[in-house]
Design a protein around this motif. Structure first.
Motif, short mmCIF file in Angstrom:
data_model
loop_
_atom_site.label_atom_id
_atom_site.label_comp_id
_atom_site.label_asym_id
_atom_site.label_seq_id
_atom_site.Cartn_x
_atom_site.Cartn_y
_atom_site.Cartn_z
N PRO A 131 -43.43 -5.27 -12.53
CA PRO A 131 -43.76 -6.67 -12.75
C PRO A 131 -44.31 -6.83 -14.34
N ALA A 132 -43.98 -7.67 -14.96
CA ALA A 132 -44.50 -7.97 -16.16
C ALA A 132 -45.87 -8.29 -16.24
N ALA A 133 -46.37 -8.85 -15.14
CA ALA A 133 -48.01 -8.93 -15.05
C ALA A 133 -48.63 -7.89 -15.03
N PHE A 134 -47.95 -6.59 -14.52
CA PHE A 134 -48.69 -5.55 -14.51
C PHE A 134 -48.87 -4.52 -15.72
N TYR A 135 -47.51 -4.75 -16.51
CA TYR A 135 -47.37 -4.18 -17.62
C TYR A 135 -48.36 -5.18 -18.90
N SER A 136 -48.43 -6.17 -18.61
CA SER A 136 -49.18 -6.80 -19.56
C SER A 136 -50.65 -6.54 -19.37
N GLY A 137 -50.90 -6.53 -17.99
CA GLY A 137 -52.24 -6.31 -17.74
C GLY A 137 -52.99 -4.94 -18.16
N GLY A 175 -47.47 4.62 -11.03
CA GLY A 175 -46.47 4.10 -11.90
C GLY A 175 -45.69 3.55 -10.82
N CYS A 176 -44.63 2.68 -11.38
CA CYS A 176 -43.58 1.91 -10.52
C CYS A 176 -42.62 2.82 -9.85
N ASP A 177 -42.37 2.61 -8.68
CA ASP A 177 -41.37 3.43 -7.98
C ASP A 177 -40.00 3.05 -8.19
N SER A 178 -39.44 3.66 -9.42
CA SER A 178 -38.10 3.32 -9.89
C SER A 178 -37.32 4.58 -10.08
N GLY A 179 -37.68 5.72 -9.88
CA GLY A 179 -37.19 6.89 -10.00
C GLY A 179 -38.13 7.83 -10.88
N ASP A 192 -53.12 -5.42 -22.22
CA ASP A 192 -54.23 -6.25 -22.70
C ASP A 192 -55.46 -5.91 -22.23
N GLY A 193 -55.65 -4.85 -21.13
CA GLY A 193 -56.95 -4.43 -20.70
C GLY A 193 -57.65 -5.24 -19.70
N SER A 194 -56.74 -6.28 -19.09
CA SER A 194 -57.24 -7.07 -18.26
C SER A 194 -57.42 -6.40 -16.69
N LEU A 195 -56.53 -5.52 -16.62
CA LEU A 195 -56.80 -4.35 -15.44
C LEU A 195 -58.07 -3.59 -15.55
N ALA A 204 -51.98 5.52 -15.53
CA ALA A 204 -51.03 4.80 -15.40
C ALA A 204 -50.16 4.87 -16.40
N ILE A 205 -48.81 5.08 -15.95
CA ILE A 205 -47.59 5.19 -17.02
C ILE A 205 -46.59 4.16 -16.48
N VAL A 206 -46.35 3.26 -17.53
CA VAL A 206 -45.36 2.25 -17.49
C VAL A 206 -44.25 2.49 -18.54
N ALA A 207 -43.16 3.25 -18.27
CA ALA A 207 -42.03 3.40 -19.21
C ALA A 207 -40.92 2.97 -18.72
N PRO A 208 -39.90 2.79 -19.98
CA PRO A 208 -38.25 2.17 -19.82
C PRO A 208 -37.84 3.30 -18.62
N ASP A 209 -36.75 2.80 -17.71
CA ASP A 209 -36.08 3.55 -17.11
C ASP A 209 -34.78 2.94 -16.76
N TRP A 210 -33.89 3.57 -15.89
CA TRP A 210 -32.44 2.93 -15.74
C TRP A 210 -32.37 1.70 -15.34
N SER A 211 -33.26 0.77 -14.95
CA SER A 211 -33.40 -0.32 -14.47
C SER A 211 -33.56 -1.45 -15.62
N GLY A 212 -33.96 -1.08 -16.67
CA GLY A 212 -34.39 -1.97 -17.78
C GLY A 212 -33.10 -2.38 -18.69
N ARG A 213 -33.18 -3.63 -19.21
CA ARG A 213 -32.59 -4.23 -20.26
C ARG A 213 -32.64 -3.34 -21.41
#
Length: 272
Positions: free
Chosen positions: A220-226, A161-165, A229-232, A201-210
């Protein structure tokens, strides 16, 4: 002071510009937030009590000064607003709301059904909000996600996951590893993730998001979209979200009961 004066792109996700229009938009958030927290009846009671104090008890309005100073010295210089920032102002508003309700009840002699109805109507909205927030916190999606991960993950699995907390569910198993992708260098997150190929992989909302964002702003949006859509090379294995009565975060803090999608490598699904 640094928090007020230095723009941090991870903290200030949607600042109001230091212009007249931006300041008006920022100030307009204050009554809107109070309306959301108190509801129309209690807010009208507070307004009535303040008007009465202005006409007949002006010294009482000195009680408003700390809240006014808070707005002038914190919210306005920050050029930023979250619903929880209104709590000091809400405290003062609540005192005047109590005075207003008390004045109305004082016009009705004795204890009658009318008094009970006024109190029920006045406090219905805050009680519903409080109950809903309590439900979201006690049924947070992190808990169900942690149970699923503890039961379903193969031994020695890694979760990225992204290092945001502290966004990861609390998994008690000691053989599970966690990969924090470097938020300080978002351009290398996708290459690093593709190189290490963790099992989940887990990509969930956190304190930094709108508001409304489905993922962390430091991700990055590219990581989440990847992932989506299964491209990763990953697919959705499970998703957790406790739906509540009011589908709005009471404290607009995205990491409370967020939608948690769990993605796994496609070859893992083929083996199971």
């Amino acid at each position: 002071m640094r928090f007020l004066l230095v723009r941090n792109p991870f903290v200030i996700t949607d600042p109001y510009p230091a212009t007249l229009v931006g300041m008006v938009e920022l100030v307009s958030c204050i009554p809107a937030a109070l309306f959301w927290l108190f509801g129309p009846v209690l807010l009208a009671s507070a307004a009535g009590a303040m008007i009465h104090a202005f006409r007949r008890e002006r010294k009482t309005l000195l009680f408003v000064l700390p809240a006014a100073a808070y707005v002038l010295l914190f919210i306005l210089p920050l050029h930023y607003f979250k619903l929880r920032y209104i709590i000091p102002v809400a405290f003062t508003t609540g005192i005047f709301a109590a005075r207003g309700i008390s004045a109305v009840l004082g016009t009705i002699p004795g204890w009658t059904a009318r008094k009970a109805a006024i109190l029920a109507i006045a406090f219905a909205w805050p009680v519903i909000l409080s109950a809903d927030l309590g439900f979201q916190m006690t049924h947070d999606s992190h808990d169900d996600a942690a149970k699923w991960l503890s039961a379903k993950l193969p031994p020695h699995s890694r979760i990225a996951g992204c290092d945001s907390g502290p966004i990861f569910p609390h998994v008690t198993r000691k053989d599970i590893g966690f990969m924090f992708l470097p938020a300080v260098a978002p351009e290398i997150i996708v290459p690093e993730f593709s190189r290490q190929r963790p099992e989940f992989a887990i990509v969930a909302p956190d304190w930094s998001g709108r508001d409304g964002m489905e993922f962390s702003r430091v991700c990055p949006a590219a990581f989440y979209s990847g992932l989506k859509d299964g491209s990763l090379g990953y697919e959705l294995a499970a998703e957790f979200k406790t739906h509540s009565l009011i589908e709005r975060q009471l404290l607009d803090y995205p990491s409370v009961n967020p939608r948690i999608p769990i993605h796994r490598r496609k070859e893992l699904a083929a083996r199971s």
